[in-house]
Motif scaffolding. Structure first.
Motif, PDB file in Angstrom:
ATOM      1  N   ARG A 148      29.116 -50.089 -17.846  1.00  0.00           N
ATOM      2  CA  ARG A 148      28.384 -49.129 -17.023  1.00  0.00           C
ATOM      3  C   ARG A 148      28.329 -49.588 -15.560  1.00  0.00           C
ATOM      4  NH1 ARG A 148      25.944 -45.078 -19.539  1.00  0.00           N
ATOM      5  NH2 ARG A 148      25.683 -45.146 -21.803  1.00  0.00           N
ATOM      6  N   GLN A 167      30.122 -47.566 -12.586  1.00  0.00           N
ATOM      7  CA  GLN A 167      29.275 -47.095 -11.494  1.00  0.00           C
ATOM      8  C   GLN A 167      29.783 -47.622 -10.152  1.00  0.00           C
ATOM      9  OE1 GLN A 167      26.593 -44.828 -11.816  1.00  0.00           O
ATOM     10  NE2 GLN A 167      27.064 -44.759  -9.619  1.00  0.00           N
ATOM     11  N   GLU A 168      30.221 -48.870 -10.146  1.00  0.00           N
ATOM     12  CA  GLU A 168      30.788 -49.438  -8.918  1.00  0.00           C
ATOM     13  C   GLU A 168      32.028 -48.657  -8.494  1.00  0.00           C
ATOM     14  OE1 GLU A 168      32.550 -53.674  -7.144  1.00  0.00           O
ATOM     15  OE2 GLU A 168      31.995 -53.505  -9.255  1.00  0.00           O
ATOM     16  N   ASP A 185      30.982 -45.370  -7.050  1.00  0.00           N
ATOM     17  CA  ASP A 185      30.500 -45.515  -5.674  1.00  0.00           C
ATOM     18  C   ASP A 185      31.670 -45.638  -4.699  1.00  0.00           C
ATOM     19  OD1 ASP A 185      27.895 -45.402  -6.558  1.00  0.00           O
ATOM     20  OD2 ASP A 185      27.647 -47.572  -6.676  1.00  0.00           O
ATOM     21  N   GLY A 244      25.428 -38.171 -15.843  1.00  0.00           N
ATOM     22  CA  GLY A 244      26.213 -39.197 -16.510  1.00  0.00           C
ATOM     23  C   GLY A 244      25.665 -39.625 -17.858  1.00  0.00           C
ATOM     24  N   ALA A 292      29.908 -41.962 -15.228  1.00  0.00           N
ATOM     25  CA  ALA A 292      29.094 -42.382 -14.084  1.00  0.00           C
ATOM     26  C   ALA A 292      29.164 -41.304 -13.016  1.00  0.00           C
ATOM     27  CB  ALA A 292      29.575 -43.720 -13.518  1.00  0.00           C
ATOM     28  N   ALA A 312      28.156 -40.503  -8.897  1.00  0.00           N
ATOM     29  CA  ALA A 312      27.742 -40.989  -7.576  1.00  0.00           C
ATOM     30  C   ALA A 312      27.544 -39.781  -6.671  1.00  0.00           C
ATOM     31  CB  ALA A 312      28.785 -41.931  -6.986  1.00  0.00           C
TER      32      ALA A 312
END
Length: 538
Positions: free
Chosen positions: A39, A43-44, A47, A205, A215, A217
Motif C-alpha cells: 500500500r 501510494q508513493e 503521488d 481506493g 491507491a 492521489a
C-alpha cells in the motif's frame, strides 16, 4: 502414570505451541507487513503520477497564457508564430491554435481552416474562471486519435491524454486520470478498465479485492485525481523465488549489483520527485541578502536566494538547484522565487523606488521570453518599477549567444538591469561582454578572498575591476567578510558589496529589522532619504 502422561502431553503441547506460535505469528505479521509495504509503495507511485498530472496540466494552462499574451487578430502570422513557439516550448502540448463560434480557425499544424468547416462541438465542461474542456475531442489531424483539449478566449491547446498516464514503471501498473468535478475518466493506461478505476476513485481506493490494491492521489491545486492499480504480493508465493536466488552465486551477485543500482536510481528519482512536490506545494523559502553601497554603507538592494529545509535538515542550494536543472524543474523553481519575492517585498519596493531586488535566472529562461512575460505580468498593478527587479545570470548562461542575445536585450528594453553572477569562475570571455549589453559584474567570493594576498588568483579581482571600469559597468563584490576587504574594494572604485561582513541572507521580517538598524547606524548626513522598512509584507 496418568498424571505423568498428562504432564508430558501438556509439555509437548506447550513446546509445539511455543515453536509453532511464533512461526504463525511471524507469518501473520509478515503478511501484514507485505500488505502495508504494498500500500505504501502504490501510494508513493500514485503521488508521483499525480506530480506528472499536475505538470502536464500546468503546461496546458501556461501554454494558453502564452497564447493570450500575443496581441493582434487570430490567425495572423504573429499569432501563428506564437502558437508554434508554444508547441515547441511545452513538451506535452501537441497542437495550439484559434477557434470561434464552434469551429476551428487555424493552428500551425492545421493551417488556415476558416473555410473547411471543421466543427468544434460544445465543451464537456466549463470552469468558473472561463476555461473550456473537451475530454475526448477527435483531432482534425487524425481519424482515430482523441485529444484532451482546453480553450479560453478563442485560443486552444491540445494534449495527448496518455501524457497523464505515461510513466516509466517496470511493474506496468494500470493508471487512470479523473476530472473530479465531473467524475470523468479522461486518460487510462494499458490494462486499465475505466469503470473499475472510477469505482476505486469513488471509494477513495478502499476496494475489497483478494488480487489487487488500489491507491488514489488528489491534486491540491487542480480538480484532478489519479488512480493506480497494483497486484497484491504474497509472502508464501514469493518465497520460492527468494530461495532460488540463493542457489547460485551468480544470481546472488547479479541481484546484489542490480539492487545497488536500483537503490541508487531510486534515491535520485525520489529526491527529484520530492523536490517537484516541494515546489508544487510552495515548501521552499526565499531569503534576502543585502547589497550595500560602499560609499556610504547604505543598503541599495537585496539578492533573493532560495532555501529548502527537508525533514528539519537544510538542503544545500548547490545540490537541489542542480537537481532542478537536471530534472527540468528549474523554471517552476524560479517562478516560485519570483512569486514569493513579490509577495514578501512588494510593499517595500513600491514604497522605495530606489530599492531593488535581484533574482537568479537559469539559462533555460534566457533562451525564451517565458520568464520575461511572467515577470511583466506579475509586476502589473504592484507599483514596482521594472528597474527594481534585476536579473542575475551565470556566465554559462551566455554560452548560447544566438538564443540568448535577443532575450537579454528584451529584458533590458523592458527596464530590467542585467547582472553577470560569479564572474570569472565559468566561461569568462571578453567576447560575450562585447556581444551582450549588460549592466553589472559580480566578482565571485573566491577572488575577493585573495585580495592583497600573494596567490596566483590574487590578480584576478583587480583585473576584473579594471575591465569593468573600461566597459562602464558597475561592480558588486560578493563574499565580503572583513573591513579590510571593504576598504580595499572602496579604494579600487567598486560600488557595491555583499557578504557576511554586512549581513547574512535573512527572511523578509528580519530584513525589515536589519534595514532599520542599518539606517540608524549611519550618520544623519549619509541617511538621506532612508528606506521605509515598516512596509514589508511578511
Amino acid at each position: 502414570m496418568l498424571r505423568r502422561i498428562t504432564l508430558i502431553s501438556a509439555s509437548i503441547a506447550l513446546g509445539c505451541l511455543a515453536t509453532i506460535g511464533p512461526v504463525l505469528t511471524s507469518l501473520y505479521f509478515a503478511n501484514r507487513d507485505v500488505e502495508n509495504r504494498d500500500r505504501a509503495d502504490i501510494q508513493e507511485f500514485a503521488d508521483k503520477a499525480m506530480l506528472r498530472a499536475e505538470l502536464v496540466t500546468y503546461q496546458a494552462f501556461a501554454a494558453l497564457s502564452d497564447l493570450e499574451q500575443q496581441p493582434g487578430a487570430a490567425c495572423s502570422p504573429a499569432n501563428l508564430e506564437q502558437a508554434a513557439r508554444v508547441i515547441y516550448n511545452y513538451r506535452y502540448v501537441q497542437d495550439a491554435g484559434a477557434y470561434a463560434e464552434g469551429k476551428y480557425l487555424c493552428s500551425p499544424l492545421l493551417g488556415d481552416v476558416h473555410d473547411k468547416d471543421l466543427t468544434l462541438p460544445p465543451p464537456d465542461y466549463r470552469t468558473n474562471d472561463g476555461f473550456l474542456i473537451w475530454f475526448r475531442q477527435k483531432s482534425p489531424l487524425s481519424d482515430v486519435r482523441k485529444d484532451l483539449q482546453i480553450g479560453r478566449n478563442g485560443h486552444y491547446v491540445s494534449m495527448d491524454p496518455e501524457a497523464y498516464v505515461d510513466l516509466i514503471d517496470p511493474a506496468r501498473r494500470p493508471i487512470a486520470a479523473i476530472q473530479t468535478t465531473t467524475g470523468t475518466v479522461f486518460a487510462v493506461s494499458a490494462g486499465a478498465d475505466p469503470n473499475e478505476m472510477f469505482n476505486a476513485w469513488k471509494h477513495a481506493g478502499d476496494v475489497k479485492s483478494d488480487e489487487w490494491n488500489y491507491a488514489v492521489a488528489r491534486s491540491s491545486t487542480r480538480h484532478i485525481a489519479v488512480v493506480v492499480k497494483s497486484p497484491r504480493s504474497s509472502v508464501v508465493g514469493d518465497r520460492p523465488k527468494l530461495l532460488a536466488a540463493w542457489l547460485s552465486v551468480g544470481v546472488i551477485a547479479g541481484a546484489l549489483l542490480g539492487w545497488l543500482a536500483y537503490r541508487r536510481v531510486t534515491r535520485q528519482l525520489s529526491f527529484a520527485s520530492t523536490l517537484e512536490w516541494a515546489i508544487s506545494r510552495r515548501k521552499l523559502d526565499v531569503v534576502f541578502q543585502p547589497i550595500v553601497r560602499l560609499a556610504d554603507n547604505e543598503c541599495a538592494g537585496v539578492e533573493a536566494l532560495v532555501r529548502w529545509t527537508l525533514h528539519e535538515q537544510a538542503i544545500s542550494p548547490e545540490v537541489f538547484v542542480r537537481v532542478a536543472e537536471e530534472s527540468h524543474l528549474i523554471q517552476p523553481l524560479t517562478d516560485l522565487v519570483l512569486d514569493k519575492t513579490i509577495a514578501q517585498l512588494g510593499r517595500l519596493l513600491a514604497a522605495n523606488p530606489a530599492f531593488y531586488v535581484s533574482i537568479n535566472v537559469s539559462s533555460e529562461d534566457l533562451r525564451t521570453f517565458r520568464f520575461l512575460n511572467l515577470l511583466t505580468k506579475s509586476l502589473q498593478g504592484t507599483g514596482i518599477a521594472p528597474r527594481q527587479m534585476r536579473i542575475e545570470a551565470t556566465e554559462r548562461s551566455f554560452m548560447n549567444a544566438d538564443a540568448t542575445r535577443g532575450v537579454i536585450a528584451a529584458f533590458r528594453a523592458a527596464g530590467h538591469p542585467i547582472y553577470i553572477d560569479d564572474f570569472g569562475t565559468g566561461y569568462s570571455s571578453l567576447s560575450y561582454l562585447q556581444t551582450f549589453e549588460i549592466d553589472v559584474l559580480k566578482i565571485d567570493k573566491s577572488f575577493v578572498d585573495t585580495i592583497a594576498q600573494d596567490t596566483a588568483s590574487s590578480v584576478v579581482a583587480p583585473h576584473i575591476i579594471g575591465m569593468a571600469h573600461e566597459l562602464g559597468l558597475e561592480i558588486v563584490a560578493e563574499g565580503v567578510e572583513s573591513e579590510f576587504q571593504a576598504q580595499w574594494l572602496r579604494t579600487k572604485g567598486v560600488q557595491y558589496a555583499q557578504g557576511w561582513y554586512y549581513a547574512k541572507a535573512m527572511s523578509a521580517g528580519d530584513l525589515a529589522r536589519w534595514l532599520g538598524k542599518n539606517r540608524a547606524a549611519r550618520t544623519p548626513d549619509s541617511i538621506g532619504g532612508g528606506i521605509a522598512t515598516g512596509s514589508i509584507e511578511t
